[in-house]
Design an enzyme around this catalytic site. Sequence first.
Site, PDB file in Angstrom:
ATOM      1  N   HIS A  98      10.019  26.013  28.803  1.00  0.00           N
ATOM      2  CA  HIS A  98       9.766  25.792  30.492  1.00  0.00           C
ATOM      3  C   HIS A  98       9.039  24.330  31.219  1.00  0.00           C
ATOM      4  CE1 HIS A  98       5.914  26.964  32.817  1.00  0.00           C
ATOM      5  NE2 HIS A  98       6.526  28.197  32.952  1.00  0.00           N
ATOM      6  N   ASP A 154      10.691  34.811  31.497  1.00  0.00           N
ATOM      7  CA  ASP A 154      12.014  35.605  32.095  1.00  0.00           C
ATOM      8  C   ASP A 154      12.824  35.841  30.755  1.00  0.00           C
ATOM      9  OD1 ASP A 154      12.309  35.242  34.807  1.00  0.00           O
ATOM     10  OD2 ASP A 154      12.099  32.954  33.792  1.00  0.00           O
TER      11      ASP A 154
HETATM   12  N1  COA Z   1      18.043  26.018  25.808  1.00  0.00           N
HETATM   13  C1  COA Z   1      18.367  24.738  25.185  1.00  0.00           C
HETATM   14  N2  COA Z   1      17.699  23.899  26.328  1.00  0.00           N
HETATM   15  C2  COA Z   1      17.444  23.896  26.416  1.00  0.00           C
HETATM   16  C3  COA Z   1      16.461  24.713  26.597  1.00  0.00           C
HETATM   17  C4  COA Z   1      17.184  25.834  27.225  1.00  0.00           C
HETATM   18  N3  COA Z   1      16.244  27.267  27.456  1.00  0.00           N
HETATM   19  N4  COA Z   1      15.483  24.141  28.094  1.00  0.00           N
HETATM   20  C5  COA Z   1      15.381  22.962  27.298  1.00  0.00           C
HETATM   21  N5  COA Z   1      16.193  22.879  26.631  1.00  0.00           N
HETATM   22  C6  COA Z   1      15.996  21.372  25.730  1.00  0.00           C
HETATM   23  C7  COA Z   1      16.908  19.868  26.591  1.00  0.00           C
HETATM   24  O1  COA Z   1      18.565  19.966  27.156  1.00  0.00           O
HETATM   25  C8  COA Z   1      15.995  18.836  26.874  1.00  0.00           C
HETATM   26  O2  COA Z   1      17.413  18.335  25.978  1.00  0.00           O
HETATM   27  P1  COA Z   1      17.553  17.032  25.041  1.00  0.00           P
HETATM   28  O3  COA Z   1      15.952  15.987  25.215  1.00  0.00           O
HETATM   29  O4  COA Z   1      18.337  17.101  23.859  1.00  0.00           O
HETATM   30  O5  COA Z   1      18.183  16.810  26.702  1.00  0.00           O
HETATM   31  C9  COA Z   1      14.882  19.091  25.738  1.00  0.00           C
HETATM   32  O6  COA Z   1      15.234  20.735  25.489  1.00  0.00           O
HETATM   33  C10 COA Z   1      13.860  18.924  27.320  1.00  0.00           C
HETATM   34  O7  COA Z   1      13.852  19.822  27.627  1.00  0.00           O
HETATM   35  P2  COA Z   1      13.291  19.665  28.936  1.00  0.00           P
HETATM   36  O8  COA Z   1      14.834  19.561  30.075  1.00  0.00           O
HETATM   37  O9  COA Z   1      12.785  18.526  29.065  1.00  0.00           O
HETATM   38  O10 COA Z   1      12.982  21.005  29.427  1.00  0.00           O
HETATM   39  P3  COA Z   1      12.414  20.507  31.616  1.00  0.00           P
HETATM   40  O11 COA Z   1      10.953  20.891  31.618  1.00  0.00           O
HETATM   41  O12 COA Z   1      12.986  19.584  32.469  1.00  0.00           O
HETATM   42  O13 COA Z   1      12.940  21.900  32.231  1.00  0.00           O
HETATM   43  C11 COA Z   1      13.385  24.346  32.346  1.00  0.00           C
HETATM   44  C12 COA Z   1      12.573  23.222  31.683  1.00  0.00           C
HETATM   45  C13 COA Z   1      12.851  25.716  32.132  1.00  0.00           C
HETATM   46  C14 COA Z   1      14.220  24.060  33.598  1.00  0.00           C
HETATM   47  C15 COA Z   1      14.557  23.887  31.166  1.00  0.00           C
HETATM   48  O14 COA Z   1      14.292  24.999  29.959  1.00  0.00           O
HETATM   49  C16 COA Z   1      15.052  25.508  31.557  1.00  0.00           C
HETATM   50  O15 COA Z   1      16.348  25.197  31.966  1.00  0.00           O
HETATM   51  N6  COA Z   1      15.359  26.701  30.677  1.00  0.00           N
HETATM   52  C17 COA Z   1      16.002  27.409  30.805  1.00  0.00           C
HETATM   53  C18 COA Z   1      16.432  28.522  32.282  1.00  0.00           C
HETATM   54  C19 COA Z   1      15.047  29.171  32.103  1.00  0.00           C
HETATM   55  O16 COA Z   1      14.817  29.903  31.511  1.00  0.00           O
HETATM   56  N7  COA Z   1      14.052  29.134  33.040  1.00  0.00           N
HETATM   57  C20 COA Z   1      13.320  30.361  33.058  1.00  0.00           C
HETATM   58  C21 COA Z   1      11.307  29.283  33.624  1.00  0.00           C
HETATM   59  S1  COA Z   1      10.153  30.167  33.759  1.00  0.00           S
END
Ligand code: COA
Length: 191
Positions: A98, A154
């Site tokens: 998140h 979700d």
């Molecule tokens: N699965 C695997 N790895 C994940 C992940 C996931 N669901 N969410 C984050 N990560 C990893 C990223 O790849 C990143 O790794 P790195 O540092 O090696 O590159 C690290 O965790 C930090 O993540 P980051 O991209 O900074 O998180 P964010 O705050 O930018 O993104 C979301 C947040 C919600 C977009 C992201 O967690 C995501 O895409 N989740 C899956 C989709 C989802 O469930 N969305 C509903 C949100 S309520």
Amino acid sequence: MTGKMPTPEIERAFDLALIIQAEHDLNASTFAARLTVSTLSDIYSAVVSAIGTLRGPLHGGANERVIEMLREIATKDKVIPYVEERLNRKEKIFGFGHRIYKKPDPRAEILKKQSKLFWDKEAPNHAVHDNLHEMAVMMEEYMLKTKNLYPNVDFYSGPLLHALGVPSPLFTPLFATCRSVGWIAHAIEQL
Ligand code: COA
């Protein structure tokens, strides 16, 4: 949706899912709604912009993907290999992580508790005969241990809505239906 009158437990769980998803501050779809009305466009257009933003799999579209993912995995012994393979390919696991919550998402904890009520074989509400909830719990434990990532709203809304008999193509439209309360409140505030 099921052709049957819901029991009071099902009705309560469904209400709870709607309330939890109704509003969540300035997320991507709410931002889209605010942006649209800021041009003095109308409120219907704001909701349309928000729906388009919500449906993406990184936002509200994730709950449908969670169920698709669990169905594809199908058996408990395949949960860990599936997650490992996706992580090795640097793919996201839907329903985890998140932008704001770096600790447990309180909404996920409430939905998990509700979902469990329908899965426990001893529970009076026991309604489903597959192992999606158990697989989800295994995935949660593995993601925490290996990536330090918690489930978001979700992740358990999928298993809960599935237990209540809601077809998965309706998960995201249902999310949009209740979230429109939040979008409209924000649009009015923006105006
Ligand atoms: N699965 C695997 N790895 C994940 C992940 C996931 N669901 N969410 C984050 N990560 C990893 C990223 O790849 C990143 O790794 P790195 O540092 O090696 O590159 C690290 O965790 C930090 O993540 P980051 O991209 O900074 O998180 P964010 O705050 O930018 O993104 C979301 C947040 C919600 C977009 C992201 O967690 C995501 O895409 N989740 C899956 C989709 C989802 O469930 N969305 C509903 C949100 S309520």
